[in-house]
Enzyme design. Structure first.
Site, PDB file in Angstrom:
ATOM      1  N   LYS A 164       0.385  -1.298  -0.020  1.00 14.08           N
ATOM      2  CA  LYS A 164       0.383  -0.463  -0.251  1.00 14.08           C
ATOM      3  C   LYS A 164       0.571   1.124   0.028  1.00 14.08           C
ATOM      4  O   LYS A 164       0.550   1.619  -0.699  1.00 14.08           O
ATOM      5  CB  LYS A 164      -0.601   0.241   1.206  1.00 14.08           C
ATOM      6  CG  LYS A 164      -2.063  -0.769   2.082  1.00 14.08           C
ATOM      7  CD  LYS A 164      -2.271  -0.976   2.353  1.00 14.08           C
ATOM      8  CE  LYS A 164      -4.011  -2.639   2.248  1.00 14.08           C
ATOM      9  NZ  LYS A 164      -4.506  -2.706   3.482  1.00 14.08           N
ATOM     10  N   GLN A 194      -4.626  -1.016   9.956  1.00 16.21           N
ATOM     11  CA  GLN A 194      -4.625  -2.747   9.040  1.00 16.21           C
ATOM     12  C   GLN A 194      -5.226  -3.415  10.027  1.00 16.21           C
ATOM     13  O   GLN A 194      -5.151  -4.453  11.028  1.00 16.21           O
ATOM     14  CB  GLN A 194      -3.243  -2.690   8.951  1.00 16.21           C
ATOM     15  CG  GLN A 194      -2.435  -4.502   7.934  1.00 16.21           C
ATOM     16  CD  GLN A 194      -3.672  -4.111   7.040  1.00 16.21           C
ATOM     17  OE1 GLN A 194      -3.377  -3.461   6.089  1.00 16.21           O
ATOM     18  NE2 GLN A 194      -3.967  -5.206   6.198  1.00 16.21           N
ATOM     19  N   ASP A 211     -11.253   2.774   4.581  1.00 14.13           N
ATOM     20  CA  ASP A 211     -11.688   1.355   3.649  1.00 14.13           C
ATOM     21  C   ASP A 211     -13.193   1.120   4.373  1.00 14.13           C
ATOM     22  O   ASP A 211     -14.355   0.270   4.115  1.00 14.13           O
ATOM     23  CB  ASP A 211     -10.768   1.100   5.407  1.00 14.13           C
ATOM     24  CG  ASP A 211     -10.207  -0.124   5.372  1.00 14.13           C
ATOM     25  OD1 ASP A 211      -9.361  -0.052   4.062  1.00 14.13           O
ATOM     26  OD2 ASP A 211      -9.175  -0.129   6.221  1.00 14.13           O
TER      27      ASP A 211
END
Ligand code: NDP
Length: 286
Positions: A53, A97, A120
């Site tokens: 990422k 994460q 997200d």
């Protein structure tokens, strides 16, 4: 033989568009989108995901700020960090994460992120917005699947879609997006009876299960579109390989279009994360 839906190629186009818009935002508003990435612990797969990422973010001109915390980090420490990032106007996206170590509450952490910085799309407010038909911050993996589907079907209206899997990060938001696109949607899961027969009627099958090669050729209607979200590590000929939830070699002979694993949904997920970060920066600085 099915048309291959090339996630590498489609994601490259998405990333090129993001890079162009990052330049425009910088030139006209003096804003450089910034993504804070929080990694708690040493989970090897999470470390690889975070590295990818951050690498891709740099390629499109997005700043990433990595926060690596040790596995024993307390809930209070993590909440405090998130609150600081919520308040920091130079940060536009916050990504924690997952999975987190067991002693931390994912629910509490996700809910503590400013919904406008929730790239997200997991915050309850963003989940609710999607469920009620307003797609603001949409989870990255289903968003990537939709972009791929739109390459194949100019109009998804009236298509019958079966989503296998009902997780909060893939299955449920995937079904919500398909519904928004006027598909008729069925969600299948581990308690669903006769999944094969359901799938055989579908114009679109999305497999998001985590079971290697579960979806067989005789589950697929000839010409159907098959999107394989699964990532499974298997031993083949003494080598460790990645494969999806779909029996690719057999299904590609029946389907009309299919995503490979690797090189399908995976690259789209990262591209959509950076797209969400760009859009968050635009909204926060408008
Ligand atoms: P979860 O484990 O959270 O969910 C799996 C779902 O599959 C559950 O709803 C479960 O049903 C269902 N399921 C399990 N076994 C069966 C079965 N035999 N028949 C029908 N349904 C079944 O996984 P995720 O949604 O997080 O991820 C799914 C897969 O996608 C994984 O392989 C993951 O690695 C991959 N993934 C890939 C991404 C990418 O970028 N390519 C991103 C995110 C995930 P129930 O709810 O009843 O238990």
């Amino acid at each position: 033989m099915a048309q291959l839906i090339d996630g590498k190629q489609i994601s490259a186009q998405v990333l090129a568009d993001v890079a162009r818009d990052v330049e425009i935002l910088k030139a006209y508003n003096g804003v450089i989108p910034a993504l804070a990435v929080i990694l708690v612990g040493e989970d090897p797969a999470s470390q690889v995901y975070v590295r990818n990422k951050i690498k891709r973010a740099a390629e499109v001109g997005i700043i990433s700020i990595e926060h690596r915390l040790e596995a024993g980090t307390s809930q209070i420490t993590l909440n405090t960090l998130i609150e600081e990032l919520n308040q920091d106007s130079s940060v536009h996206g916050i990504l924690v994460q997952l999975p987190l170590p067991d002693h931390l509450s994912e629910e509490e952490i996700i809910s503590s992120i400013n919904p406008k910085k929730d790239v997200d799309g997991f915050h309850p407010l963003n989940v609710g917005a999607l469920a009620s038909g307003r797609s603001v911050q949409v989870p990255c993996t289903p968003q990537g699947c939709m972009i791929m589907l739109q390459q194949i079907h100019k109009d998804l209206s009236g298509k019958f879609a079966v989503v296998i899997g009902r997780s909060n990060i893939v299955g449920k938001p995937m079904a919500a997006l398909l519904l928004l696109a006027n598909c008729t949607v069925t969600i299948a899961h581990s308690r669903t009876r006769d999944i094969e027969n359901l799938c055989r009627q579908a114009d679109i099958v999305i497999a998001a299960v985590g079971r290697a090669k579960m979806v067989k050729a005789n589950w697929i209607k000839p010409g159907a579109t098959v999107i394989d979200v699964g990532i499974n590590a298997v031993d083949e000929d003494g080598k460790r390989k990645l494969c999806g939830d779909v029996d690719f070699e057999a299904v590609e002979l029946i389907a009309g279009a299919i995503t490979p694993v690797p090189g399908g949904v995976g690259p789209m997920t990262i591209a959509c994360l950076l797209l969400n970060t760009l859009n968050a920066a635009k909204r926060l600085t408008a």
